[in-house]
Design an enzyme around this catalytic site. Structure first.
Site, mmCIF file in Angstrom:
data_model
loop_
_atom_site.group_PDB
_atom_site.id
_atom_site.type_symbol
_atom_site.label_atom_id
_atom_site.label_comp_id
_atom_site.label_asym_id
_atom_site.label_seq_id
_atom_site.Cartn_x
_atom_site.Cartn_y
_atom_site.Cartn_z
ATOM 1 C CB CYS A 42 -9.239 -5.554 78.993
ATOM 2 S SG CYS A 42 -9.463 -6.835 77.729
ATOM 3 C CG ASP A 44 -9.659 -4.179 73.462
ATOM 4 O OD1 ASP A 44 -9.182 -3.257 72.760
ATOM 5 O OD2 ASP A 44 -10.679 -4.805 73.159
ATOM 6 N NE ARG A 46 -11.104 -2.290 70.802
ATOM 7 C CZ ARG A 46 -12.274 -2.943 70.668
ATOM 8 N NH1 ARG A 46 -13.168 -2.503 69.792
ATOM 9 N NH2 ARG A 46 -12.543 -3.997 71.400
ATOM 10 C CG HIS A 98 -12.903 -2.886 77.270
ATOM 11 N ND1 HIS A 98 -13.306 -3.175 75.988
ATOM 12 C CD2 HIS A 98 -12.078 -3.894 77.640
ATOM 13 C CE1 HIS A 98 -12.722 -4.303 75.599
ATOM 14 N NE2 HIS A 98 -11.970 -4.761 76.570
ATOM 15 C CB CYS A 101 -14.781 -6.911 77.271
ATOM 16 S SG CYS A 101 -13.295 -7.856 77.674
HETATM 17 CO CO CO Z 1 -11.487 -6.734 76.789
#
Ligand code: CO
Length: 210
Positions: A42, A44, A46, A98, A101
């Site tokens: 992803c 993302d 993090r 994750h 999400c």
């Molecule tokens: Co995500």
């Protein structure tokens, strides 16, 4: 100092540190790239692939998009997959989702997000396939997290449906496909599924003359 200037400064410090550890670090790195893994994760911020797996530059070929999707009309994903499998000859392809999400969360709502709707629709399709199980979960967070796991499973399955993977499975018995989910709350990765050249797909997805 502007925020982005700090990035450039950090970069200088990092390059200097690498050279002090190994004067040939960059000249060696520039010559060859032979990663064993393709990571589809992803976007993302993090979930940094290298950092959470303790891998160094050169060890993982990375593709990231919102909610780590394998969309069969996505030329970007297909190009990365073809290059990683047929040129870099990776042994493993990892789809890593994750918990929590944002893409998966948004797909479970009816918000109109414009062009993003089109991407999230692929996740809504995963929800529809697993509707019976997911509708049995009343807690919203638990429901999202289960969809995160099921989404990873479906994306691994979507990899197996491609002629790129089927052809390499047939001739070279690689790569193994892995579905993982990373937990932002404790930093740990949970493996959720695996497929390899022995996996029997529904025959409708098979191709002749590979
Ligand atoms: Co995500």
């Amino acid at each position: 100092m502007k925020s982005y200037e700090k990035l450039l400064l950090e970069n200088k410090a990092w390059a200097k540190e690498k050279v002090s550890e190994d004067p040939k670090y960059f000249s060696k790195m520039a010559k060859i790239q032979t990663p064993e893994f393709l990571w589809i994760g992803c976007s993302d911020s993090r979930v940094p692939a290298n950092e959470i797996t303790g891998t160094k530059p050169g060890e993982i070929f990375v593709h990231r998009n919102v909610a780590n999707m394998v969309v069969h009309t996505d030329l970007n994903l297909l190009t990365v997959l073809d290059y990683a499998v047929n040129h870099l000859k990776v042994k493993h392809v990892i789809v890593c989702g994750h918990y929590g999400c944002g893409g998966v969360k948004a797909a479970l709502t009816n918000q109109n997000l414009g062009i993003i709707n089109k991407w999230l629709r692929n996740i809504k399709d995963v929800y529809r396939i697993h509707k019976a199980e997911l509708d049995g979960i009343t807690d919203e967070e638990a429901k999202t997290d289960r969809l995160v796991e099921l989404n990873v499973q479906e994306q691994v399955h979507d990899l197996a449906k491609t002629s790129i993977i089927q052809k390499t499975w047939k001739h070279e018995k690689r790569p193994d496909l892995h579905g993982w989910v990373y937990d932002i709350k404790d930093g740990l990765i949970k493996p959720v599924c695996e497929m390899n050249y022995k996996t029997k797909l529904d025959p409708i997805y098979g191709f002749n003359d590979l």
